[in-house]
Design an enzyme around this catalytic site. Structure first.
Site, mmCIF file in Angstrom:
data_model
loop_
_atom_site.group_PDB
_atom_site.id
_atom_site.type_symbol
_atom_site.label_atom_id
_atom_site.label_comp_id
_atom_site.label_asym_id
_atom_site.label_seq_id
_atom_site.Cartn_x
_atom_site.Cartn_y
_atom_site.Cartn_z
ATOM 1 N N ASP A 101 -7.648 -3.654 4.512
ATOM 2 C CA ASP A 101 -8.098 -2.608 5.435
ATOM 3 C C ASP A 101 -7.900 -1.306 5.001
ATOM 4 O OD1 ASP A 101 -4.965 -3.363 5.250
ATOM 5 O OD2 ASP A 101 -4.775 -1.458 6.158
ATOM 6 N N THR B 63 0.815 -1.187 -0.028
ATOM 7 C CA THR B 63 0.086 -0.017 0.010
ATOM 8 C C THR B 63 0.856 1.269 -0.102
ATOM 9 O OG1 THR B 63 -1.753 -1.028 1.348
ATOM 10 C CG2 THR B 63 -1.741 1.263 1.340
ATOM 11 N N GLY C 221 -3.950 -6.961 5.113
ATOM 12 C CA GLY C 221 -5.132 -6.160 5.322
ATOM 13 C C GLY C 221 -6.226 -7.419 6.335
#
Ligand code: ASP
Length: 294
Positions: free
Chosen positions: A189, A158, A212
């Site tokens: 997430d 991410t 996540g």
């Protein structure tokens, strides 16, 4: 208040040859956030512009250059959180947006809602004036090769940024292609307020990265905010949140960047690496690929 920006380019493991390009990418992005803050931009402006730069950088796995999902598409999630209004905007499962973080912001600021997914998110983006692109625009040759060579890959990455501005306003933003080869429709997430990111003036701004499936079960960003509320510094909160993850999971795969309400910087991860860059005010941008235990 001394403005602060922190940018990250994911927490996971990757080939050593990617260390320097990832370090440079987060450094350039943090520099963009720094200039926004130094030209009296808000924390919200700074995290959005920083994350746009991260999304656009092909060496980072959000936006352009994102991992392919199991159906061969780059499927993106993003969120932006505004500590001043305790609000957020988010999109998930989108394939036709060039910079999902900006759509997330427009959703937060221009609609009565906070979170749109899939084709509904794309339709909302179009009605807000964003172009819908062909997914192929986001697919880089490197990611095509990666997908072909790693059919069972489970990597994830991410990008994100947190900031506090001269007025003490806090903001956080995240953007991701999620995990490599994820089943279509899987969301982690990153677009979830309180899990992937959180911002609250008087507390701080928090951005999460890592697996996540772990982070969202822990509401990791909100837990870090609560630790700051209880008196922890940004660094103590980041370290304690990692300890919480380590108690819960045999193999914790989490990372956090934090700026607290005093402008202190925190970062920690349980993954082998995390690429980060940060700076205070007009000071030099520091950047590194952190290794576990750094
Ligand atoms: N947290 C992201 C997800 O699980 C991936 C990452 O941060 O590396 O979708």
């Amino acid at each position: 208040m001394t403005p602060v920006i922190i940018a990250h380019g994911g927490a996971w493991h990757w080939d050593d040859q990617l260390d320097e390009p990832k370090r440079q990418a987060v450094k350039e992005a943090a520099r963009i956030g720094q200039s926004v803050l130094n030209e009296s931009g808000t924390a919200l402006d700074a995290v959005e512009q920083t994350v746009i730069a991260l999304e656009n950088h092909p060496v980072l796995d959000a936006g352009t250059g994102g991992y392919l999902n199991a159906s061969g598409q780059v499927q993106l999630d993003a969120m932006i959180a505004d500590g001043t209004t305790l609000s957020f905007g988010a999109v998930a499962g989108v394939t036709r947006l060039h910079n999902p973080v900006s759509v997330a912001r427009a959703i937060m600021e221009q609609t009565a809602h906070h979170f749109f997914v899939g084709t509904g998110a794309e339709a909302m983006a179009a009605s807000l004036g964003f172009d819908l692109i062909d997914n192929a625009v986001l697919v880089t040759p490197a990611m095509r090769v990666f997908a072909a060579q790693h059919e069972q890959a489970s990597g994830h990455d991410t990008v994100g940024a947190v900031a506090i501005d001269v007025n003490g306003h806090c903001a956080a933003a995240t953007s991701t292609s999620g995990s490599a080869n994820k089943p279509e429709g899987r969301v982690g997430d990153s677009p979830l307020f309180g899990s992937g990111g959180y911002a609250e003036n008087g507390v701080g701004a928090i951005g999460a990265t890592g697996l996540g499936e772990q982070i969202m079960r822990l509401l990791l960003s909100r837990q870090a905010a609560d630790l700051i509320r209880q008196g922890c510094s940004a660094q103590e909160a980041a370290a304690q949140a990692m300890a919480i993850a380590a108690r819960r999971f045999d193999t914790p795969r989490c990372g956090l960047i934090i700026v607290d309400h005093n402008g202190r910087v925190g970062m920690a991860h349980t993954t082998p690496k995390m690429a980060v860059a940060w700076c205070h005010d007009k000071g030099p941008v520091q950047s590194r690929v952190r290794l576990t235990n750094d």
